[in-house]
Scaffold this motif. Structure first.
Motif, PDB file in Angstrom:
ATOM      1  N   GLY B  42      52.717  30.730  37.967  1.00 56.80           N
ATOM      2  CA  GLY B  42      53.168  29.384  38.298  1.00 56.80           C
ATOM      3  C   GLY B  42      52.430  28.306  37.532  1.00 56.80           C
ATOM      4  N   PRO B  43      52.790  27.052  37.783  1.00 54.04           N
ATOM      5  CA  PRO B  43      52.214  25.929  37.037  1.00 54.04           C
ATOM      6  C   PRO B  43      50.726  25.738  37.338  1.00 54.04           C
ATOM      7  CG  PRO B  43      53.584  25.116  38.816  1.00 54.04           C
ATOM      8  CD  PRO B  43      53.795  26.596  38.760  1.00 54.04           C
ATOM      9  N   ILE B  44      49.954  25.458  36.296  1.00 49.41           N
ATOM     10  CA  ILE B  44      48.508  25.249  36.451  1.00 49.41           C
ATOM     11  C   ILE B  44      48.275  23.818  36.942  1.00 49.41           C
ATOM     12  CG2 ILE B  44      46.332  25.073  35.187  1.00 49.41           C
ATOM     13  CD1 ILE B  44      47.507  27.291  33.295  1.00 49.41           C
ATOM     14  N   GLU B  45      47.619  23.708  38.074  1.00 45.34           N
ATOM     15  CA  GLU B  45      47.396  22.392  38.680  1.00 45.34           C
ATOM     16  C   GLU B  45      45.937  22.267  39.120  1.00 45.34           C
ATOM     17  OE1 GLU B  45      49.386  19.960  38.740  1.00 45.34           O
ATOM     18  OE2 GLU B  45      51.264  20.927  38.157  1.00 45.34           O
ATOM     19  N   PRO B  46      45.474  21.022  39.361  1.00 43.37           N
ATOM     20  CA  PRO B  46      44.081  20.851  39.801  1.00 43.37           C
ATOM     21  C   PRO B  46      43.760  21.726  41.012  1.00 43.37           C
ATOM     22  CG  PRO B  46      45.013  18.732  39.241  1.00 43.37           C
ATOM     23  CD  PRO B  46      46.144  19.735  39.123  1.00 43.37           C
ATOM     24  N   ALA B  66      39.549  50.791  40.244  1.00 42.07           N
ATOM     25  CA  ALA B  66      38.561  51.812  39.913  1.00 42.07           C
ATOM     26  C   ALA B  66      38.513  52.103  38.419  1.00 42.07           C
ATOM     27  CB  ALA B  66      38.860  53.099  40.678  1.00 42.07           C
ATOM     28  N   ARG B  67      39.600  51.853  37.715  1.00 38.26           N
ATOM     29  CA  ARG B  67      39.630  52.172  36.288  1.00 38.26           C
ATOM     30  C   ARG B  67      38.683  51.240  35.525  1.00 38.26           C
ATOM     31  NH1 ARG B  67      45.036  52.072  37.452  1.00 38.26           N
ATOM     32  NH2 ARG B  67      45.234  50.074  36.440  1.00 38.26           N
ATOM     33  N   THR B  68      37.583  51.765  35.068  1.00 38.46           N
ATOM     34  CA  THR B  68      36.541  50.923  34.475  1.00 38.46           C
ATOM     35  C   THR B  68      37.021  50.227  33.212  1.00 38.46           C
ATOM     36  OG1 THR B  68      35.688  52.859  33.355  1.00 38.46           O
ATOM     37  CG2 THR B  68      34.611  52.226  35.400  1.00 38.46           C
ATOM     38  N   ASN B  69      37.913  50.865  32.448  1.00 34.19           N
ATOM     39  CA  ASN B  69      38.317  50.253  31.191  1.00 34.19           C
ATOM     40  C   ASN B  69      39.213  49.032  31.379  1.00 34.19           C
ATOM     41  OD1 ASN B  69      36.927  51.635  29.221  1.00 34.19           O
ATOM     42  ND2 ASN B  69      38.287  53.397  29.418  1.00 34.19           N
ATOM     43  N   ASP B  70      39.782  48.891  32.558  1.00 32.77           N
ATOM     44  CA  ASP B  70      40.503  47.649  32.824  1.00 32.77           C
ATOM     45  C   ASP B  70      39.521  46.504  33.004  1.00 32.77           C
ATOM     46  OD1 ASP B  70      42.943  48.711  32.619  1.00 32.77           O
ATOM     47  OD2 ASP B  70      43.254  48.994  34.763  1.00 32.77           O
ATOM     48  N   ARG B  71      38.297  46.852  33.340  1.00 35.80           N
ATOM     49  CA  ARG B  71      37.254  45.849  33.513  1.00 35.80           C
ATOM     50  C   ARG B  71      36.278  46.018  32.361  1.00 35.80           C
ATOM     51  NH1 ARG B  71      35.516  45.975  38.812  1.00 35.80           N
ATOM     52  NH2 ARG B  71      33.598  45.076  37.971  1.00 35.80           N
ATOM     53  N   ILE B  72      36.827  45.904  31.155  1.00 30.17           N
ATOM     54  CA  ILE B  72      36.105  46.264  29.949  1.00 30.17           C
ATOM     55  C   ILE B  72      34.640  45.831  29.994  1.00 30.17           C
ATOM     56  CG2 ILE B  72      36.158  46.033  27.459  1.00 30.17           C
ATOM     57  CD1 ILE B  72      39.110  44.869  28.139  1.00 30.17           C
ATOM     58  N   ASN B  73      33.778  46.800  30.002  1.00 29.05           N
ATOM     59  CA  ASN B  73      32.341  46.527  30.000  1.00 29.05           C
ATOM     60  C   ASN B  73      31.949  45.489  31.047  1.00 29.05           C
ATOM     61  OD1 ASN B  73      32.207  48.298  27.917  1.00 29.05           O
ATOM     62  ND2 ASN B  73      32.001  46.766  26.322  1.00 29.05           N
ATOM     63  N   GLY B  74      32.539  45.597  32.204  1.00 31.17           N
ATOM     64  CA  GLY B  74      32.147  44.691  33.274  1.00 31.17           C
ATOM     65  C   GLY B  74      32.919  43.394  33.298  1.00 31.17           C
ATOM     66  N   SER B  75      33.860  43.204  32.378  1.00 29.75           N
ATOM     67  CA  SER B  75      34.624  41.966  32.358  1.00 29.75           C
ATOM     68  C   SER B  75      35.845  42.083  33.257  1.00 29.75           C
ATOM     69  CB  SER B  75      35.102  41.659  30.933  1.00 29.75           C
ATOM     70  OG  SER B  75      34.037  41.696  30.045  1.00 29.75           O
ATOM     71  N   THR B  76      36.244  40.967  33.798  1.00 27.42           N
ATOM     72  CA  THR B  76      37.468  40.911  34.583  1.00 27.42           C
ATOM     73  C   THR B  76      38.610  40.503  33.655  1.00 27.42           C
ATOM     74  OG1 THR B  76      36.133  40.171  36.422  1.00 27.42           O
ATOM     75  CG2 THR B  76      38.501  39.890  36.629  1.00 27.42           C
ATOM     76  N   SER B  77      39.821  40.883  34.017  1.00 28.03           N
ATOM     77  CA  SER B  77      40.965  40.510  33.187  1.00 28.03           C
ATOM     78  C   SER B  77      42.064  39.916  34.056  1.00 28.03           C
ATOM     79  CB  SER B  77      41.479  41.743  32.449  1.00 28.03           C
ATOM     80  OG  SER B  77      42.492  41.375  31.556  1.00 28.03           O
ATOM     81  N   ILE B  78      42.693  38.870  33.525  1.00 31.26           N
ATOM     82  CA  ILE B  78      43.701  38.158  34.307  1.00 31.26           C
ATOM     83  C   ILE B  78      45.030  38.144  33.557  1.00 31.26           C
ATOM     84  CG2 ILE B  78      43.003  35.901  33.350  1.00 31.26           C
ATOM     85  CD1 ILE B  78      43.641  34.683  36.093  1.00 31.26           C
ATOM     86  N   CYS B  79      46.106  38.437  34.251  1.00 25.86           N
ATOM     87  CA  CYS B  79      47.450  38.326  33.685  1.00 25.86           C
ATOM     88  C   CYS B  79      47.989  36.923  33.957  1.00 25.86           C
ATOM     89  CB  CYS B  79      48.376  39.367  34.319  1.00 25.86           C
ATOM     90  SG  CYS B  79      48.186  41.009  33.611  1.00 25.86           S
ATOM     91  N   LEU B  80      48.571  36.335  32.945  1.00 26.61           N
ATOM     92  CA  LEU B  80      49.039  34.955  33.032  1.00 26.61           C
ATOM     93  C   LEU B  80      50.564  34.913  32.950  1.00 26.61           C
ATOM     94  CD1 LEU B  80      46.469  33.395  30.522  1.00 26.61           C
ATOM     95  CD2 LEU B  80      46.408  33.175  33.010  1.00 26.61           C
ATOM     96  N   ASN B  81      51.161  34.181  33.857  1.00 31.20           N
ATOM     97  CA  ASN B  81      52.605  33.951  33.810  1.00 31.20           C
ATOM     98  C   ASN B  81      52.825  32.508  34.256  1.00 31.20           C
ATOM     99  OD1 ASN B  81      55.370  34.491  33.540  1.00 31.20           O
ATOM    100  ND2 ASN B  81      55.554  34.882  35.738  1.00 31.20           N
ATOM    101  N   SER B  82      52.841  31.595  33.297  1.00 35.38           N
ATOM    102  CA  SER B  82      52.849  30.167  33.637  1.00 35.38           C
ATOM    103  C   SER B  82      53.521  29.362  32.531  1.00 35.38           C
ATOM    104  CB  SER B  82      51.402  29.676  33.837  1.00 35.38           C
ATOM    105  OG  SER B  82      51.369  28.281  33.935  1.00 35.38           O
ATOM    106  N   GLN B  83      54.265  28.360  32.956  1.00 37.63           N
ATOM    107  CA  GLN B  83      54.917  27.463  31.992  1.00 37.63           C
ATOM    108  C   GLN B  83      54.015  26.295  31.587  1.00 37.63           C
ATOM    109  OE1 GLN B  83      57.864  28.347  30.753  1.00 37.63           O
ATOM    110  NE2 GLN B  83      57.788  30.144  32.072  1.00 37.63           N
TER     111      GLN B  83
END
Lengths: 354, 358
Positions: B42-46, B66-83
């Motif tokens: 959705g739209p990014i808002e304050p 649990a899949r460690t490679n989705d959290r590459i070396n301890g990083s989090t990952s976010i999927c974006l779907n926004s106009q």
């Protein structure tokens, strides 16, 4: 200042703002027979000033280096970009200077940054410690009008285009890794900082750290007569910090080094990631020209001393002396400037020589 | 992209311009997806950066998934779907990604346009000892579309001068990130050529990332593509010329001088093939040693070493790529972090991403 004068019709005003400006006491451009300046530009930069500057620059082409001194409150953003484009195409032969007592603001500051920029070489722009250099964002002056969405959109796009023109000029002179290689005339972090400055404020290059980070050479400061390991460590640390932001310091003695026949080489380990590099500093005391330093960062030799590549990275120990002895340009700095020995937060005014 | 597909983005832009109020901020939730464990929709808002911070904290504390490679070396990952949405909030999210090391993904069927595209470019992962690298993954069936930062009635002021100043201020915010070069400079949050192309767009125009060449130049990882069924000599040459272009800005040669451009599959011995290519680049003065490896997971891997004129020639140990694949292949390849070079480097720069959908 980068101003466009008011007009009755804001829309027309804006369209004109980004393409031209009106002369109002344009800059004076005068060849100089004496002193460090070859050419002196004073006053407000206005449309047509590049055409006045060209013949003066071209008449000096016989010399190896043209010293363009600047003393200007700024002026036309568009004309400044034209001058910059011309200077950048000069192959780095035009050095820009802000001499003692001179001031260079706004559009002038952008022109100053185009001095001596050549691919692969350090820029050649000199700021006297008693000179003033100040940046701020370009802006427009327009008559107040109805705030229609179309006008606001126009203002927005004009601002974006103004910055794009500047970045475009910068990109033409830069490798991808501009921050590391220093080949752009305007470091991106400097642009990001001065774009936040309003018309009535300035980002001043008033500390050793700002000058070092943005590859502006200082002159007119009190020169060191001797140098200690502690000062050399500061030189190495500053050089690395200003190039790649990874400086570090060691606890070294402050007693001056003894030179042998005016020369010495001093090696300081422990720089870079995991201390993989050492700073190799050459020192040369010229009888007539004073103290000079040069440095390289070389891979720390392996414990068995058997790495031939690290030897390749170190210059010949006579290299600095040979370069200095052949110098005939009093403003040229082979190697690394002596003011690198000062803390980054030192105000440049405090470096004034007697 | 068809014009009708632009309607949501154009509407979002129009809303940004003429309104000051939020039209419904983004939804941020924990998910269990192949490429991410948080999703923004959705739209990014304050206020959205707070939601993301909270989701990241929660994902880390719950150690999901649990899949460690989705959290590459301890990083989090976010999927974006926004106009798109609010520029200043997008900059706050970019700042947060920089300090907290969050990777970004545009998944199949998702779209990320306008300010969302700048947020996408801020994705990164922890590479080594506190050094971060960009990781922004674009699925070949996803949409990444840039647009210059436009104003809105709330921030742009009421006249020409303030609108002009506002756009300059936004540029300062973007340049602050563009200037934060990553390790050894080349890897930037906002590559200069991308920024220039976006700023050069006409009003209402968008810049879509739709070819292999664009992704390579701007350091965007492609995921979900149809992998090559064979490796040819021509593919290996492209792996070299693409890397020379994207890493060293060396324009490709106009003809395959000294390099027979054959489409016949290369032969592998114990899964390995090494090719030495000369006279690459427009000046035909670049050489390349490229390894290909056919692994037990039935995937091909490549790794090219570019040798520039005047530099001491360098080549990897022939077994290096195989070792990397054994240690880090498979799962990391799937999430866009291939050992060696990404296999999509063997495609033509003009290759359309949409045509690589399996």
């Amino acid at each position: 200042m980068m101003t466009v004068r008011q007009s009755g019709m804001a829309l027309l005003m804006l369209a004109v703002a980004m393409t031209a400006s009106w002369p109002c006491g344009a800059a004076e451009i005068q060849p100089q027979a004496e002193g460090i300046c070859t050419i002196l530009l004073t006053g407000e930069i206005e449309a047509g000033d590049l055409e006045k500057l060209k013949p003066a620059l071209q008449s000096g082409r016989g010399t190896t280096r043209i010293n363009l001194c600047l003393d200007s409150p700024g002026g036309s953003y568009g004309e400044a970009l034209k001058i910059i484009e011309y200077l950048l195409s000069s192959g780095g032969t035009v050095r820009t200077i802000i001499d003692a007592g001179a001031e260079c603001f706004s559009a002038c500051a952008l022109v100053f940054m185009a001095g001596g920029v050549d691919t692969g070489a350090r820029p050649d722009r000199k700021l006297h410690v008693n000179g003033v250099l100040g940046f701020h964002a370009p802006f427009i002056r327009a008559a107040q009008g109805a705030a229609t969405p179309e006008l606001i959109g126009l203002g927005h796009r004009a601002g974006l285009r103004a910055i794009r023109r500047l970045l475009d000029l910068n990109a033409s002179r830069t490798a991808w890794s501009s921050n590391l290689q220093g080949k752009s005339f305007l470091p991106d972090d400097l642009v990001a900082a001065f774009l936040l400055k309003r018309p009535d404020e300035f980002l001043l290059v008033d500390t050793v750290g700002r000058a070092g980070s943005w590859q502006i050479d200082l002159f007119g400061y009190r020169k060191l007569k001797t140098v200690s390991p502690k000062q050399l460590d500061k030189v190495c640390s500053n050089d690395m910090e200003w190039a790649i932001g990874n400086g570090g310091e060691n606890d070294l003695p402050s007693k001056p080094l003894k030179l042998n026949n005016g020369k010495a080489r001093y090696v300081i380990p422990g720089f870079g990631d995991e201390g993989a590099w050492e700073c190799v500093v050459d020192i040369y005391q010229s009888p007539s020209k004073g103290l000079f330093l040069s440095l390289v960062f070389a891979s720390t030799p392996l414990d068995d001393g058997g790495d031939e590549e690290t030897a390749d990275e170190r210059p010949d120990e006579n290299h600095l002396k040979e370069v200095v002895d052949s110098l005939d340009d009093p403003l040229a700095v082979p190697g690394v400037p002596l003011w690198y020995a000062f803390d980054g937060d030192t105000p440049i005014k405090k470096l004034t020589s007697n | 992209m068809a014009w009708h597909a632009r309607l949501p983005a154009l509407l979002a832009l129009a809303i940004q311009f003429f309104t000051t109020s939020s039209i419904g901020a983004a939804e941020v939730e924990l998910v269990d997806r192949p490429y991410c464990n948080i999703r923004l929709d959705g739209p990014i808002e304050p206020g959205d950066v707070r939601k993301i911070e909270s989701a990241v904290d929660q994902s880390l504390s719950e150690n999901l998934p649990a899949r460690t490679n989705d959290r590459i070396n301890g990083s989090t990952s976010i999927c974006l779907n926004s106009q798109g949405g609010n520029f200043d909030e997008a900059v706050r999210i970019i700042d947060y990604f920089g300090s907290s090391v969050v990777g970004t993904t545009i998944d199949a069927g998702d779209s990320c346009t306008a300010v969302c595209a700048f947020v996408f470019m801020a994705g990164r992962y922890m590479f080594y000892h506190g050094i971060t690298h960009p990781i922004r993954r674009l699925h070949v069936a996803g949409t990444l579309s840039f647009h210059p930062p436009v104003g809105n009635a709330h921030t742009a002021g009421t006249d020409l001068e303030s609108a002009y100043t506002e756009s300059v201020r936004k540029m300062a915010a973007l340049l602050r990130h563009a200037s934060q070069a990553e390790f050894f400079g080349r890897r930037s949050v906002l590559p200069r050529t991308l920024l220039l192309d976006v700023l050069g767009l006409e009003a209402g125009a968008f810049l879509d990332v739709e070819t292999v060449g664009q992704a390579g130049e701007w350091d965007i990882a492609i995921i979900g593509f149809r992998e090559p069924a064979t490796i040819t000599q021509a593919m290996l040459r492209r792996a070299c010329s693409n890397k020379a272009m994207w890493n060293n800005q060396i324009p490709p040669e106009t003809e395959a001088a000294g390099n027979p451009d054959t489409e016949a599959p290369v032969e592998f011995s114990n899964g390995r093939h090494r090719a030495r290519l000369e006279k690459l680049g427009a000046a035909q003065n670049v050489s390349c040693v490229v390894d290909a490896f056919y692994a037990s997971d039935s995937r091909y891997y490549v790794d090219a070493s570019i040798n520039l004129p005047g530099e001491k020639p360098y080549e990897f140990d022939p077994g290096c790529l195989e070792e990397q694949v054994r240690d880090n292949g498979g799962e990391q390849t799937r999430v866009g972090l291939s050992p060696g070079d990404p296999i999509w480097h063997v495609f033509e720069p003009t290759q359309k991403l949409a045509d690589l959908v399996p």
